[in-house]
Scaffold this motif. Structure first.
Motif, PDB file in Angstrom:
ATOM      1  N   LEU A   1       0.824  -1.210   0.000  1.00  0.00           N
ATOM      2  CA  LEU A   1       0.000   0.000   0.000  1.00  0.00           C
ATOM      3  C   LEU A   1       0.856   1.258   0.000  1.00  0.00           C
ATOM      4  O   LEU A   1       0.648   2.170  -0.805  1.00  0.00           O
ATOM      5  CB  LEU A   1      -0.918   0.007   1.228  1.00  0.00           C
ATOM      6  CG  LEU A   1      -2.206  -0.799   1.170  1.00  0.00           C
ATOM      7  CD1 LEU A   1      -2.872  -0.805   2.537  1.00  0.00           C
ATOM      8  CD2 LEU A   1      -3.152  -0.232   0.138  1.00  0.00           C
ATOM      9  N   VAL A   2       1.816   1.311   0.922  1.00  0.00           N
ATOM     10  CA  VAL A   2       2.632   2.517   1.084  1.00  0.00           C
ATOM     11  C   VAL A   2       3.449   2.795  -0.164  1.00  0.00           C
ATOM     12  O   VAL A   2       3.531   3.937  -0.633  1.00  0.00           O
ATOM     13  CB  VAL A   2       3.548   2.370   2.317  1.00  0.00           C
ATOM     14  CG1 VAL A   2       4.571   3.500   2.365  1.00  0.00           C
ATOM     15  CG2 VAL A   2       2.717   2.365   3.588  1.00  0.00           C
ATOM     16  N   GLU A   3       4.047   1.754  -0.732  1.00  0.00           N
ATOM     17  CA  GLU A   3       4.836   1.966  -1.936  1.00  0.00           C
ATOM     18  C   GLU A   3       3.947   2.442  -3.080  1.00  0.00           C
ATOM     19  O   GLU A   3       4.337   3.320  -3.867  1.00  0.00           O
ATOM     20  CB  GLU A   3       5.553   0.677  -2.338  1.00  0.00           C
ATOM     21  CG  GLU A   3       6.583   0.902  -3.443  1.00  0.00           C
ATOM     22  CD  GLU A   3       6.660  -0.248  -4.416  1.00  0.00           C
ATOM     23  OE1 GLU A   3       7.229  -0.040  -5.499  1.00  0.00           O
ATOM     24  OE2 GLU A   3       6.159  -1.336  -4.099  1.00  0.00           O
ATOM     25  N   GLY A   4       2.727   1.894  -3.168  1.00  0.00           N
ATOM     26  CA  GLY A   4       1.810   2.315  -4.225  1.00  0.00           C
ATOM     27  C   GLY A   4       1.423   3.777  -4.103  1.00  0.00           C
ATOM     28  O   GLY A   4       1.373   4.510  -5.099  1.00  0.00           O
ATOM     29  N   VAL A   5       1.140   4.229  -2.880  1.00  0.00           N
ATOM     30  CA  VAL A   5       0.779   5.630  -2.652  1.00  0.00           C
ATOM     31  C   VAL A   5       1.966   6.536  -2.969  1.00  0.00           C
ATOM     32  O   VAL A   5       1.822   7.574  -3.635  1.00  0.00           O
ATOM     33  CB  VAL A   5       0.314   5.838  -1.196  1.00  0.00           C
ATOM     34  CG1 VAL A   5       0.120   7.323  -0.907  1.00  0.00           C
ATOM     35  CG2 VAL A   5      -0.979   5.080  -0.932  1.00  0.00           C
ATOM     36  N   ALA A   6       3.153   6.169  -2.498  1.00  0.00           N
ATOM     37  CA  ALA A   6       4.339   7.007  -2.687  1.00  0.00           C
ATOM     38  C   ALA A   6       4.713   7.121  -4.162  1.00  0.00           C
ATOM     39  O   ALA A   6       5.062   8.203  -4.637  1.00  0.00           O
ATOM     40  CB  ALA A   6       5.508   6.436  -1.881  1.00  0.00           C
ATOM     41  N   ARG A   7       4.621   6.037  -4.891  1.00  0.00           N
ATOM     42  CA  ARG A   7       5.001   6.090  -6.300  1.00  0.00           C
ATOM     43  C   ARG A   7       3.972   6.841  -7.123  1.00  0.00           C
ATOM     44  O   ARG A   7       4.315   7.387  -8.181  1.00  0.00           O
ATOM     45  CB  ARG A   7       5.231   4.685  -6.856  1.00  0.00           C
ATOM     46  CG  ARG A   7       3.997   3.851  -7.020  1.00  0.00           C
ATOM     47  CD  ARG A   7       4.326   2.428  -7.419  1.00  0.00           C
ATOM     48  NE  ARG A   7       4.807   2.376  -8.785  1.00  0.00           N
ATOM     49  CZ  ARG A   7       5.468   1.340  -9.278  1.00  0.00           C
ATOM     50  NH1 ARG A   7       5.779   0.317  -8.504  1.00  0.00           N
ATOM     51  NH2 ARG A   7       5.852   1.331 -10.540  1.00  0.00           N
ATOM     52  N   ALA A   8       2.702   6.902  -6.675  1.00  0.00           N
ATOM     53  CA  ALA A   8       1.697   7.719  -7.363  1.00  0.00           C
ATOM     54  C   ALA A   8       2.031   9.206  -7.219  1.00  0.00           C
ATOM     55  O   ALA A   8       1.783  10.004  -8.132  1.00  0.00           O
ATOM     56  CB  ALA A   8       0.313   7.426  -6.800  1.00  0.00           C
ATOM     57  N   LEU A   9       2.581   9.584  -6.070  1.00  0.00           N
ATOM     58  CA  LEU A   9       2.973  10.974  -5.843  1.00  0.00           C
ATOM     59  C   LEU A   9       4.271  11.310  -6.571  1.00  0.00           C
ATOM     60  O   LEU A   9       4.440  12.432  -7.074  1.00  0.00           O
ATOM     61  CB  LEU A   9       3.156  11.225  -4.339  1.00  0.00           C
ATOM     62  CG  LEU A   9       1.885  11.227  -3.497  1.00  0.00           C
ATOM     63  CD1 LEU A   9       2.234  11.148  -2.016  1.00  0.00           C
ATOM     64  CD2 LEU A   9       1.054  12.470  -3.783  1.00  0.00           C
ATOM     65  N   ASP A  10       5.186  10.364  -6.616  1.00  0.00           N
ATOM     66  CA  ASP A  10       6.497  10.599  -7.210  1.00  0.00           C
ATOM     67  C   ASP A  10       6.889   9.395  -8.058  1.00  0.00           C
ATOM     68  O   ASP A  10       7.467   8.427  -7.553  1.00  0.00           O
ATOM     69  CB  ASP A  10       7.534  10.836  -6.107  1.00  0.00           C
ATOM     70  CG  ASP A  10       8.937  11.036  -6.670  1.00  0.00           C
ATOM     71  OD1 ASP A  10       9.064  11.252  -7.892  1.00  0.00           O
ATOM     72  OD2 ASP A  10       9.897  10.969  -5.889  1.00  0.00           O
ATOM     73  N   PRO A  11       6.590   9.443  -9.381  1.00  0.00           N
ATOM     74  CA  PRO A  11       6.930   8.305 -10.248  1.00  0.00           C
ATOM     75  C   PRO A  11       8.422   8.009 -10.302  1.00  0.00           C
ATOM     76  O   PRO A  11       8.822   6.901 -10.660  1.00  0.00           O
ATOM     77  CB  PRO A  11       6.408   8.750 -11.621  1.00  0.00           C
ATOM     78  CG  PRO A  11       5.372   9.778 -11.324  1.00  0.00           C
ATOM     79  CD  PRO A  11       5.849  10.491 -10.095  1.00  0.00           C
TER      80      PRO A  11
END
Length: 511
Positions: free
Chosen positions: A409-419
């Motif tokens: 979950l956390v990695e998915g949220v973070a990568r959506a903010l910063d590809p």
């Protein structure tokens, strides 16, 4: 009825297959044993799904199936790299835009839960967020003799406890069926995984425990920056009602609003990822439901505001050290360290080869280095990991299920903010600092302190243990004496019976 869980499970499987859920599972991430059943299940897909490849109604299917399946959909919504951007966008509606329950029920629920204190909650708004478990209202708290404050009032959905129980029962049925039909995959421990989810659900359905989780996390992060949580109003909290301070923030999924407010999305993504790692590794207590609907950006800063602490994860010191060593091994490309830690903690059987396992880990880790988050296919990585666990007979660790789900979950949220997120660079300060502390003088002092506490506790119990031992010995002596007396009383009878038997034999021989 014992068949009802299986019927519910079959019904859910049919609904999901019909709406195309099986089509989003990448073949490369499946073991051969599951590829044929998945292909068979896809035969019932709606013609539109098979023709267009679009899975536009999966959101609706999960809503119909109930809260447990909605939780599953929320996890998929953060992984466009796994399910595709269109499916992920559709599933985002599951995070906090569910249909609210009848607002006319709210006053009676508050009155029954809080008694007279319910009258201090005034100007209760329509639901500002409605999720699978509960919905949230904005209200004004007017306590006696104090200034009014704005609060968030979270209320469990009526009947949600019974609904969750039915879903979990069907999951147990599915896990037992899986263990019987796929014996080679028993190492995944599906039953223990469901037990972990069951415990998590029971905790989530008592909002007093959520209040306690907020309180504990507040103590853990009191000296931290970049991560903000609300404060509990204990006088206005019950099993099905939770009242906290109101927090203002911009949803992290609203990228346009973040940009308009001048939020640095790269810094925000780093705060989310590093805060999670800090909570998991340093504290062993972490927010285990960090989907975009539960995360906001504080206006005027790049701080993360987290809400909804219904699902919390907790891991022991050995698991924390394992996690830190694994991440550090990948960061420094020390795959031998990663392999050794898996063997030391017992996740890989001792009859396997450390060198071969290190080689397999290298095959996964090396392609990830020097790549941005946008270049990494998590579906491919998951497929490789599954193949490695099968090859080396690794077993699923139920105590790490929530941690693994939360990291996804956390990695998915973070990568959506910063590809362009560089996971390893962001993880190194948190992981490295903790490991250096553990290996340094402070870590040794903590070890000595824990050892002394164990020794002191054992010393305190010595008199009790000795007293219990004396009682056991005395009881044993009494039982032995009783057996000797019984044996003595039975001896004449035994001799008499033997004499009669011998006499019978002699008479028979004479006759």
């Amino acid at each position: 009825m014992w068949l009802s869980p299986y019927f519910r499970l079959a019904q859910a499987g049919f609904v999901l297959a019909r709406e195309g859920a099986l089509s989003i599972i990448p073949k490369e991430s499946l073991p051969p044993a599951l590829r044929a059943p998945i292909a068979l299940g896809r035969l019932v897909e709606r013609p539109e799904v098979r023709r267009t490849g679009h899975v536009e109604r999966l959101n609706r299917a999960l809503r119909l199936l109930g809260p447990t399946y909605v939780k599953f959909g929320q996890t998929l919504a953060t992984r466009p790299d796994v399910v595709g951007p269109e499916v992920a966008a559709d599933l985002q509606g599951l995070q906090d835009r569910m249909e609210p329950f009848d607002p006319k029920l709210v006053p009676d629920i508050l009155s029954q839960a809080l008694g007279p204190k319910a009258e201090q909650l005034r100007d209760i708004s329509a639901p500002v967020a409605a999720a699978s478990i509960a919905q949230v209202h904005k209200a004004r708290l007017v306590p006696t003799g104090a200034l009014p404050t704005t609060v968030a009032v979270k209320i469990l959905r009526p009947g949600i406890v019974q609904s969750f129980a039915a879903d979990i029962e069907s999951f147990y049925a599915g896990a037992r069926l899986f263990e019987r039909l796929a014996r080679k995959l028993r190492r995944l421990r599906p039953l223990q995984v469901v037990e972990t989810l069951d415990r998590s659900a029971r905790l989530e359905l008592d909002l007093r425990l959520e209040a306690a989780a907020i309180s504990e996390m507040a103590e853990n992060i009191k000296n931290d920056t970049g991560f903000v949580i609300p404060t509990v109003s204990w006088d206005h909290t019950a099993q099905n009602v939770l009242t906290t301070t109101w927090v203002e923030g911009i949803p992290v999924r609203d990228l346009a609003a973040l940009d308009a407010a001048g939020i640095d999305r790269k810094v925000l993504a780093a705060n989310i990822l590093q805060s999670f790692l800090k909570h998991a590794i340093r504290d062993g207590f972490f927010h285990a439901d960090m989907h975009p609907g539960n995360l906001f950006a504080a206006p005027g800063s790049n701080d993360v505001i987290a809400v909804d602490f219904g699902i919390m994860g907790r891991i022991g010191r050995s698991e924390r050290r394992f996690l830190a060593d694994i991440l550090y091994g990948f960061i420094t490309r020390d795959y031998r360290l990663v392999a050794e830690r898996h063997f030391e903690i017992g996740y890989v059987p001792a009859n396997q080869s450390v060198d071969d396992f290190a080689l397999a880990i290298r095959s996964i880790g090396e392609p990830l280095h020097g790549r941005t988050a946008a270049d990494i296919s998590m579906a491919r990585v998951l497929g490789q990991l599954f193949a490695v666990t099968d090859l080396f007979s690794m077993q699923t660790q139920p105590q790490l299920v929530l941690l693994q789900k939360s990291m996804v979950l956390v990695e998915g949220v973070a990568r959506a903010l910063d590809p362009d997120l560089d996971i390893w660079s962001l993880a190194e300060p948190v992981v490295g600092d903790w490991l250096r502390r553990e290996a340094g003088p402070m870590g040794r002092i903590d070890d000595l302190k824990r050892g002394f506490e164990v020794f002191t506790d054992a010393s305190k119990r010595v008199p009790t243990i000795l007293a219990e031992a004396e009682l056991v010995l005395a009881q044993t002596r009494l039982e032995q004496q009783a057996r000797l007396r019984d044996a003595g009383s039975r001896l004449p009878l035994a001799l008499g019976a033997g004499a009669l038997l011998l006499l019978g034999i002699l008479i028979g021989a004479v006759l």
